[in-house]
Design an enzyme around this catalytic site. Structure first.
Site, mmCIF file in Angstrom:
data_model
loop_
_atom_site.group_PDB
_atom_site.id
_atom_site.type_symbol
_atom_site.label_atom_id
_atom_site.label_comp_id
_atom_site.label_asym_id
_atom_site.label_seq_id
_atom_site.Cartn_x
_atom_site.Cartn_y
_atom_site.Cartn_z
ATOM 1 C CB ALA A 55 -0.919 0.001 1.214
ATOM 2 C CG HIS A 173 -5.866 -0.884 0.505
ATOM 3 N ND1 HIS A 173 -6.829 -1.780 0.901
ATOM 4 C CD2 HIS A 173 -4.795 -1.121 1.305
ATOM 5 C CE1 HIS A 173 -6.347 -2.539 1.872
ATOM 6 N NE2 HIS A 173 -5.122 -2.147 2.137
ATOM 7 C CE1 TYR A 178 -4.809 0.790 7.045
ATOM 8 C CE2 TYR A 178 -5.155 -0.958 5.438
ATOM 9 C CZ TYR A 178 -4.479 -0.461 6.528
ATOM 10 O OH TYR A 178 -3.475 -1.185 7.121
#
Length: 360
Positions: A55, A173, A178
């Site tokens: 990421a 993502h 998140y």
């Protein structure tokens, strides 16, 4: 063996149906710059049909964990160019996973600034790994509409930066607790404006980011990773089946390349009200784009998944940490090495680029 068959993703030819899943390894410098070890790490694993990068932070504001890479400065872009060149030189394909951590961060590693989130609700039941050890999560700052709009633009700019750095595409993502995931979950989003409340409003942020990515770099270079029943990061939805069915229906109206669909982890049991359906069966059949199945697969279960015909690729995470030549090991029925958990996150070359190849 289906895993070793050639395939296509968007307009990219892949040498097999094996992908390396994105995995945070925590080995950049304090400026978020990847170095020589990272070049070696991805080059070693370029036998995969497709590599997802760890990421990558889209902005300074997106920071959550220490020693993680960014792609918002010229220096970071130049550093990533060396990685993508090394992968391409070995005939590999690499996609950048774009990351905003939202409330999953700590002011210790954010220059004293509290993390931001859809609502001022902290993560419960777990602690965050910071540069000063494990800490309780803080109450995040609620994002304003202007901050939400700026974040969407930041995703678009990060996508352009990734392509400039030589990546073959980008993926949003949108799971593992998140920021995009936070907008979808009632445990993180109690807004009463256009980004909260009903399911269409909660899905709005993800859909607007996806449209921004498509506009920035083109539909063939864009994908998304979702995990409908994965509760990591205190992600609790009132009705995950309805929420993600709506999200998928709206994503189906967009033109982009793939959805990486992550199964829930046994390490983070789902709440009792969650459906027990297999995610690939339940959601995968609804997805118009290419499906990449993720999480917990070995060679046998991956082959069985591909035989069903829903997923076209399988992405492997933990197996790739200790087996950089995983496709070759599958081909030769060679034994797999177990990764050293103590060196998974942070450190030097040990447990990162020193795992042997099968023929060594």
């Amino acid at each position: 063996m289906k895993l070793l068959e050639k395939t296509q993703l968007g307009n990219i030819n892949l040498k097999n149906r094996i992908a390396m899943a994105a995995m945070t390894r925590g080995r950049t410098d304090i400026n978020g710059l990847v170095g020589d070890m990272t070049i070696t790490y991805y080059a070693q694993r370029s036998g995969a049909g497709l590599l997802f990068s760890e990421a990558i932070r889209i902005s300074e504001e997106a920071t959550g964990s220490p020693l993680t890479p960014g792609i918002f400065t010229d220096q970071q872009i130049e550093a990533w160019k060396k990685v993508t060149t090394a992968v391409h030189d070995k005939g590999g394909v690499i996609i950048a996973q774009l990351w905003h951590t939202g409330r999953m961060g700590h002011s210790i590693d954010r220059k004293g600034r509290l993390p931001c989130a859809p609502s001022p609700l902290p993560i419960r039941g777990m602690q965050h790994f910071t540069s000063q050890g494990r800490k309780d999560f803080e109450i995040p700052q609620e994002m304003t509409i202007l901050e939400i709009k700026q974040t969407i633009k930041d995703y678009g700019q990060a996508a352009k930066n990734a392509v400039a750095a030589g990546f073959d595409g980008v993926t949003l993502h949108a799971c593992n607790g998140y920021l995009p995931n936070q907008f979808l979950a009632e445990s993180a989003n109690q807004r009463t404006d256009g980004y909260g409340g009903c399911i269409p409003n909660k899905a709005r942020f993800v859909l607007e980011v996806m449209q921004e990515l498509i506009s920035a770099v083109g539909s063939e270079k864009v994908g998304i990773k979702i995990a409908p029943f994965h509760s990591y990061g205190d992600m609790i939805l009132d009705d995950p089946a309805a929420t993600y069915t709506y999200l998928i229906e709206k994503l189906n109206e967009m033109n982009f390349a793939y959805v990486e669909l992550m199964r829930r982890s046994t390490n983070f049991p789902s709440p009792e009200h969650y459906a027990t359906d297999d995610e690939i069966e339940f959601f995968g059949r609804k997805i118009r784009q290419t499906v990449i199945a993720n999480a917990g697969y070995d060679k046998a279960s991956a082959e069985a998944e591909l035989e069903k015909g829903i997923a076209k690729l399988i992405s492997f995470g933990k197996l790739y940490i200790a087996n950089p030549d995983l496709p070759k090991r599958f081909e030769k029925n060679a034994p797999l090495i177990e990764p050293d958990r103590a060196t998974m996150y942070g450190g030097g070359k040990n447990g990162y680029i020193d795992y042997p190849l099968w023929d060594e």
